[in-house]
Design a protein around this motif. Structure first.
Motif, PDB file in Angstrom:
ATOM      1  N   VAL A   1       0.823  -1.208   0.000  1.00 50.13           N
ATOM      2  CA  VAL A   1       0.000   0.000   0.000  1.00 50.13           C
ATOM      3  C   VAL A   1       0.862   1.266   0.000  1.00 50.13           C
ATOM      4  N   LEU A   2       1.885   1.307   0.844  1.00 52.30           N
ATOM      5  CA  LEU A   2       2.697   2.514   0.904  1.00 52.30           C
ATOM      6  C   LEU A   2       3.526   2.710  -0.368  1.00 52.30           C
ATOM      7  N   ASN A   3       3.995   1.617  -0.974  1.00 57.55           N
ATOM      8  CA  ASN A   3       4.669   1.744  -2.275  1.00 57.55           C
ATOM      9  C   ASN A   3       3.707   2.252  -3.331  1.00 57.55           C
ATOM     10  N   GLN A   4       2.482   1.736  -3.282  1.00 51.15           N
ATOM     11  CA  GLN A   4       1.469   2.135  -4.258  1.00 51.15           C
ATOM     12  C   GLN A   4       1.170   3.622  -4.165  1.00 51.15           C
ATOM     13  N   HIS A   5       1.284   4.183  -2.975  1.00 54.67           N
ATOM     14  CA  HIS A   5       0.983   5.594  -2.780  1.00 54.67           C
ATOM     15  C   HIS A   5       2.239   6.454  -2.693  1.00 54.67           C
ATOM     16  N   GLY A   6       3.358   5.905  -3.181  1.00 54.45           N
ATOM     17  CA  GLY A   6       4.581   6.691  -3.248  1.00 54.45           C
ATOM     18  C   GLY A   6       5.179   7.043  -1.899  1.00 54.45           C
ATOM     19  N   LEU A   7       5.031   6.147  -0.908  1.00 50.81           N
ATOM     20  CA  LEU A   7       5.553   6.421   0.432  1.00 50.81           C
ATOM     21  C   LEU A   7       6.458   5.290   0.922  1.00 50.81           C
ATOM     22  N   PRO A   8       7.408   4.836   0.114  1.00 47.59           N
ATOM     23  CA  PRO A   8       8.267   3.724   0.537  1.00 47.59           C
ATOM     24  C   PRO A   8       9.114   4.053   1.760  1.00 47.59           C
ATOM     25  N   GLY A   9       9.415   5.326   1.954  1.00 44.54           N
ATOM     26  CA  GLY A   9      10.222   5.711   3.096  1.00 44.54           C
ATOM     27  C   GLY A   9       9.506   5.600   4.431  1.00 44.54           C
ATOM     28  N   GLU A  10       8.196   5.366   4.402  1.00 49.03           N
ATOM     29  CA  GLU A  10       7.404   5.279   5.630  1.00 49.03           C
ATOM     30  C   GLU A  10       7.183   3.835   6.089  1.00 49.03           C
ATOM     31  N   ILE A  11       7.695   2.862   5.329  1.00 49.07           N
ATOM     32  CA  ILE A  11       7.400   1.459   5.636  1.00 49.07           C
ATOM     33  C   ILE A  11       7.951   1.055   6.998  1.00 49.07           C
ATOM     34  N   ASP A  12       9.223   1.334   7.255  1.00 48.48           N
ATOM     35  CA  ASP A  12       9.823   0.941   8.535  1.00 48.48           C
ATOM     36  C   ASP A  12       9.156   1.658   9.705  1.00 48.48           C
ATOM     37  N   THR A  13       8.837   2.924   9.509  1.00 48.76           N
ATOM     38  CA  THR A  13       8.146   3.671  10.560  1.00 48.76           C
ATOM     39  C   THR A  13       6.787   3.056  10.861  1.00 48.76           C
ATOM     40  N   ALA A  14       6.073   2.682   9.801  1.00 55.05           N
ATOM     41  CA  ALA A  14       4.759   2.071   9.987  1.00 55.05           C
ATOM     42  C   ALA A  14       4.865   0.751  10.733  1.00 55.05           C
ATOM     43  N   MET A  15       5.838  -0.070  10.376  1.00 60.33           N
ATOM     44  CA  MET A  15       5.988  -1.366  11.034  1.00 60.33           C
ATOM     45  C   MET A  15       6.290  -1.196  12.517  1.00 60.33           C
ATOM     46  N   GLN A  16       7.166  -0.256  12.855  1.00 60.34           N
ATOM     47  CA  GLN A  16       7.482  -0.042  14.262  1.00 60.34           C
ATOM     48  C   GLN A  16       6.253   0.452  15.024  1.00 60.34           C
ATOM     49  N   GLU A  17       5.465   1.316  14.387  1.00 59.54           N
ATOM     50  CA  GLU A  17       4.256   1.817  15.043  1.00 59.54           C
ATOM     51  C   GLU A  17       3.252   0.691  15.256  1.00 59.54           C
ATOM     52  N   ILE A  18       3.151  -0.207  14.289  1.00 60.59           N
ATOM     53  CA  ILE A  18       2.247  -1.353  14.414  1.00 60.59           C
ATOM     54  C   ILE A  18       2.673  -2.242  15.577  1.00 60.59           C
ATOM     55  N   ARG A  19       3.982  -2.477  15.692  1.00 56.47           N
ATOM     56  CA  ARG A  19       4.489  -3.309  16.790  1.00 56.47           C
ATOM     57  C   ARG A  19       4.129  -2.718  18.152  1.00 56.47           C
ATOM     58  N   VAL A  20       4.386  -1.434  18.295  1.00 53.50           N
ATOM     59  CA  VAL A  20       4.157  -0.793  19.591  1.00 53.50           C
ATOM     60  C   VAL A  20       2.666  -0.764  19.930  1.00 53.50           C
ATOM     61  N   ILE A  21       1.824  -0.401  18.954  1.00 54.68           N
ATOM     62  CA  ILE A  21       0.383  -0.349  19.204  1.00 54.68           C
ATOM     63  C   ILE A  21      -0.154  -1.736  19.532  1.00 54.68           C
ATOM     64  N   ALA A  22       0.291  -2.741  18.766  1.00 57.11           N
ATOM     65  CA  ALA A  22      -0.176  -4.107  19.023  1.00 57.11           C
ATOM     66  C   ALA A  22       0.218  -4.565  20.422  1.00 57.11           C
ATOM     67  N   TRP A  23       1.431  -4.215  20.829  1.00 63.36           N
ATOM     68  CA  TRP A  23       1.901  -4.618  22.160  1.00 63.36           C
ATOM     69  C   TRP A  23       1.091  -3.942  23.259  1.00 63.36           C
ATOM     70  N   ARG A  24       0.858  -2.660  23.084  1.00 60.74           N
ATOM     71  CA  ARG A  24       0.134  -1.911  24.113  1.00 60.74           C
ATOM     72  C   ARG A  24      -1.340  -2.322  24.191  1.00 60.74           C
ATOM     73  N   ARG A  25      -1.887  -2.799  23.094  1.00 64.25           N
ATOM     74  CA  ARG A  25      -3.299  -3.190  23.086  1.00 64.25           C
ATOM     75  C   ARG A  25      -3.501  -4.697  23.224  1.00 64.25           C
ATOM     76  N   ALA A  26      -2.427  -5.404  23.526  1.00 56.95           N
ATOM     77  CA  ALA A  26      -2.521  -6.865  23.604  1.00 56.95           C
ATOM     78  C   ALA A  26      -3.556  -7.324  24.626  1.00 56.95           C
ATOM     79  N   GLU A  27      -3.694  -6.584  25.717  1.00 57.07           N
ATOM     80  CA  GLU A  27      -4.642  -6.984  26.762  1.00 57.07           C
ATOM     81  C   GLU A  27      -6.090  -6.921  26.295  1.00 57.07           C
ATOM     82  N   SER A  28      -6.370  -6.120  25.272  1.00 52.04           N
ATOM     83  CA  SER A  28      -7.756  -6.011  24.785  1.00 52.04           C
ATOM     84  C   SER A  28      -8.077  -7.048  23.709  1.00 52.04           C
ATOM     85  N   PHE A  29      -7.089  -7.851  23.323  1.00 54.96           N
ATOM     86  CA  PHE A  29      -7.312  -8.880  22.311  1.00 54.96           C
ATOM     87  C   PHE A  29      -8.229  -9.972  22.857  1.00 54.96           C
ATOM     88  N   GLU A  30      -9.248 -10.324  22.067  1.00 57.68           N
ATOM     89  CA  GLU A  30     -10.207 -11.367  22.461  1.00 57.68           C
ATOM     90  C   GLU A  30     -10.160 -12.499  21.442  1.00 57.68           C
TER      91      GLU A  30
END
Length: 273
Positions: A51-80
């Motif tokens: 998606v980010l390559n498709q929208h011309g944002l390849p430089g944001e891929i690593d940033t997005a992945m790190q943000e996903i990791r942190v959000i997923a970790w912080r919200r792990a307790e709400s996972f059902e």
């Protein structure tokens, strides 16, 4: 997961998710499983990259992945687990992170401005800098004038001369407020494309379709349409289904994107006017 286990984890795992987050969320991660968590988050990389390559944002891929990791970790307790796998949960987080990055990028691309004089040197600058700036503005304005309709250009001039007094322009030119908005958007898109194409052309980039696509602004789904192959642009319904735009808007968007691609290609080809 105990603190001892956390401290004995390989350093690369601790680089992926901050050590303090591991300690704070141990109960939730024990329930999910650290291996399951890491695999689920990593499984989103393909989607994020595409998606980010498709929208011309390849430089944001690593940033997005790190943000996903942190959000997923912080919200792990709400996972059902009853609502699906953790992989599906991580995909939902990834989709929201990517959407947020795309929206932020659209804001920063100068979506609704017709002011192409944003890089003007400060007062007292070197006279040569001012001369170069004027030359660049003349190039840019000439190409924008070439790319938009007579009516849009007239509306744009009136808006600039009246300091954006839209009501006065509507009355003077006898046009609708919608026509004012459309003219501003068309001029803004042409200006954004022109400046991007001139920068790339001056740096020696080749005139390829990929380079031209990179000159198309993200705003209003223009770049998401530009990435389609020319033959696919004849299928408005297919474009609408992929981009999420309404069918009645896709037709005008496709026509606009084609004009912008031609504009970028001419500039990249080294044409002068």
């Amino acid at each position: 997961m105990t603190q001892r286990e956390v401290k004995s984890m390989p350093s690369e795992d601790c680089d992926v998710v901050d050590r303090e987050l591991l300690l704070q969320s141990s109960d939730a991660i024990d329930r999910i499983g650290l291996d399951v968590f890491l695999a689920a988050v990593e499984s989103t990389r393909g989607y994020v990259t595409r998606v980010l390559n498709q929208h011309g944002l390849p430089g944001e891929i690593d940033t997005a992945m790190q943000e996903i990791r942190v959000i997923a970790w912080r919200r792990a307790e709400s996972f059902e687990p009853a609502r699906g796998s953790f992989g599906r949960y991580a995909q939902g987080i990834a989709a929201k992170v990517v959407l947020a990055i795309r929206r932020e990028s659209a804001v920063h691309c100068g979506r609704f401005t017709i002011d192409v004089d944003t890089d003007r040197p400060a007062a007292g600058s070197d006279p040569l800098d001012l001369l170069v700036h004027r030359f660049e503005m003349r190039r840019c304005i000439a190409w924008v004038r070439e790319a938009v309709s007579e009516r849009d250009w007239l509306i744009g001039l009136e808006l600039m001369l009246t300091d954006e007094a839209r009501d006065d322009v509507v009355e003077r030119l006898n046009v609708s407020p919608r026509a004012i908005r459309t003219a501003r958007e068309n001029i803004a898109a042409a200006a954004w494309t022109t400046r991007a194409a001139l920068r790339l052309a001056d740096r020696g980039y080749p005139n390829t379709r990929q380079t031209a696509v990179e000159c198309i602004p993200e705003a209003d789904g223009l770049r998401s349409i530009a990435v389609f192959e020319p033959a696919m642009l004849r299928d408005a319904a297919g474009v609408a289904s992929v981009t999420g735009l309404s069918k009645h808007r896709v037709h005008s968007r496709i026509a606009h994107v084609r004009k912008l691609l031609v504009l970028a290609s001419r500039i990249l080809d080294g044409e002068t006017i």
